[in-house]
Design an enzyme around this catalytic site. Structure first.
Site, PDB file in Angstrom:
ATOM      1  CD  GLU A 101      -3.106   0.490   0.127  1.00 54.87           C
ATOM      2  OE1 GLU A 101      -2.537   1.397  -0.525  1.00 54.87           O
ATOM      3  OE2 GLU A 101      -4.326   0.305   0.065  1.00 54.87           O
ATOM      4  CG  ASP A 102      -0.886   4.639  -1.775  1.00 48.68           C
ATOM      5  OD1 ASP A 102      -1.613   3.830  -1.172  1.00 48.68           O
ATOM      6  OD2 ASP A 102      -1.353   5.580  -2.443  1.00 48.68           O
ATOM      7  CG  ASP A 105      -5.702   8.580   5.993  1.00 46.09           C
ATOM      8  OD1 ASP A 105      -5.408   9.093   7.071  1.00 46.09           O
ATOM      9  OD2 ASP A 105      -6.349   9.195   5.122  1.00 46.09           O
ATOM     10  CG  PHE A 154      -4.488  16.624   0.829  1.00 53.51           C
ATOM     11  CD1 PHE A 154      -3.981  15.842  -0.201  1.00 53.51           C
ATOM     12  CD2 PHE A 154      -5.861  16.755   0.939  1.00 53.51           C
ATOM     13  CE1 PHE A 154      -4.811  15.201  -1.098  1.00 53.51           C
ATOM     14  CE2 PHE A 154      -6.710  16.125   0.035  1.00 53.51           C
ATOM     15  CZ  PHE A 154      -6.174  15.350  -0.982  1.00 53.51           C
ATOM     16  NE  ARG A 167      -3.851   8.154  -9.306  1.00 47.05           N
ATOM     17  CZ  ARG A 167      -4.443   7.689  -8.206  1.00 47.05           C
ATOM     18  NH1 ARG A 167      -3.717   7.324  -7.189  1.00 47.05           N
ATOM     19  NH2 ARG A 167      -5.755   7.630  -8.119  1.00 47.05           N
TER      20      ARG A 167
HETATM   21  C1  PRP Z   1      -5.785   5.190  -0.458  1.00 46.84           C
HETATM   22  C2  PRP Z   1      -4.715   4.165  -0.094  1.00 46.84           C
HETATM   23  C3  PRP Z   1      -5.466   3.158   0.711  1.00 46.84           C
HETATM   24  C4  PRP Z   1      -6.511   3.999   1.401  1.00 46.84           C
HETATM   25  C5  PRP Z   1      -6.042   4.298   2.777  1.00 46.84           C
HETATM   26  O1  PRP Z   1      -6.446   4.776  -1.617  1.00 46.84           O
HETATM   27  O2  PRP Z   1      -4.122   3.606  -1.226  1.00 46.84           O
HETATM   28  O3  PRP Z   1      -6.066   2.175  -0.080  1.00 46.84           O
HETATM   29  O4  PRP Z   1      -6.665   5.212   0.669  1.00 46.84           O
HETATM   30  O5  PRP Z   1      -6.997   5.032   3.467  1.00 46.84           O
HETATM   31  P1  PRP Z   1      -7.664   4.496   4.798  1.00 46.84           P
HETATM   32  O6  PRP Z   1      -6.561   3.975   5.672  1.00 46.84           O
HETATM   33  O7  PRP Z   1      -8.296   5.738   5.361  1.00 46.84           O
HETATM   34  O8  PRP Z   1      -8.672   3.465   4.436  1.00 46.84           O
HETATM   35  P2  PRP Z   1      -7.493   5.675  -2.397  1.00 46.84           P
HETATM   36  O9  PRP Z   1      -8.871   5.327  -1.930  1.00 46.84           O
HETATM   37  O10 PRP Z   1      -7.097   7.120  -2.294  1.00 46.84           O
HETATM   38  O11 PRP Z   1      -7.372   5.151  -3.887  1.00 46.84           O
HETATM   39  P3  PRP Z   1      -6.136   5.232  -4.931  1.00 46.84           P
HETATM   40  O12 PRP Z   1      -5.071   4.285  -4.394  1.00 46.84           O
HETATM   41  O13 PRP Z   1      -6.704   4.755  -6.218  1.00 46.84           O
HETATM   42  O14 PRP Z   1      -5.644   6.655  -4.996  1.00 46.84           O
END
Ligand code: PRP
Length: 182
Positions: A101-102, A105, A154, A167
């Site tokens: 995961e990136d 949060d 952010f 991105r």
């Molecule tokens: C981001 C990230 C996780 C999630 C984390 O994805 O890659 O999947 O949010 O957030 P959380 O801990 O609050 O659940 P995002 O929904 O932004 O989609 P993306 O990777 O396509 O940008």
């Protein structure tokens, strides 16, 4: 890229800092998995840049797979839930699985996803994330491999977006408030 860069208030992590950390993480994973085969799961879309850099540093045999999920959000669903937009193509039963995961949060997406994947009975299931925002956590979830712990700001770049943009930036930057506050 000037039009993107002008929306960045400051660079939080330079591309050099990220590269050094990513190869450190790959080494740590190598020590952990030794010569086991691992299914590396890239969670689209934000993790793609991190995934691409990370896998090139791995010493163990890796299988690539991809998932795209969407969180139902805000913990309103008891126990959390994710909608799987694109599922794995590999059967992970009895396999060692590492979710890439990136950013971690609130933890809503990942805690729900881990539950769903656990039900498929992998031999092991671990989580790595490049960025961790512990202050935002609402679910008791910890990554097994973490790159950077960052403040609640952010951030965009190195795969992370705002409104699907930014991105492609090679670093992680803090987005100017004026971009997302109207
Ligand atoms: C981001 C990230 C996780 C999630 C984390 O994805 O890659 O999947 O949010 O957030 P959380 O801990 O609050 O659940 P995002 O929904 O932004 O989609 P993306 O990777 O396509 O940008």
């Amino acid at each position: 890229m000037k039009h993107l860069e002008q929306d960045v208030e400051r660079i939080l992590l330079t591309k050099e800092e990220i590269a050094a950390k990513v190869s450190e993480m790959a080494q740590e994973m190598g020590e952990f998995y030794q010569d086991k085969e691992v299914v590396m799961v890239c969670i689209l879309k934000g993790s793609i840049t991190f995934f691409a850099d990370l896998v090139r540093g791995l010493s163990f045999p890796a299988i690539f797979d991809f998932m795209c999920v969407s969180s139902y959000g805000c913990g309103s669903v008891s126990g959390g839930s994710v909608r799987i937009l694109k599922d794995l193509t590999v059967d992970i039963t009895d396999k060692h699985v590492l979710i890439v995961e990136d950013i971690l949060d609130t933890g809503n997406t990942l805690s729900a996803l881990l539950e769903q994947l656990k039900a498929r009975r992998p031999a092991s299931l671990k989580l790595c994330c490049l960025l961790d925002k512990p202050d935002r956590r609402t679910k008791p979830i910890k990554a097994d491999f973490v790159g950077f712990s960052i403040p609640d700001e952010f951030v965009v770049g190195y795969g992370l977006d705002y409104d699907e943009k930014y991105r492609q930036l090679p670093y992680v930057g803090v987005l100017k408030r004026s971009v997302y506050e109207h």
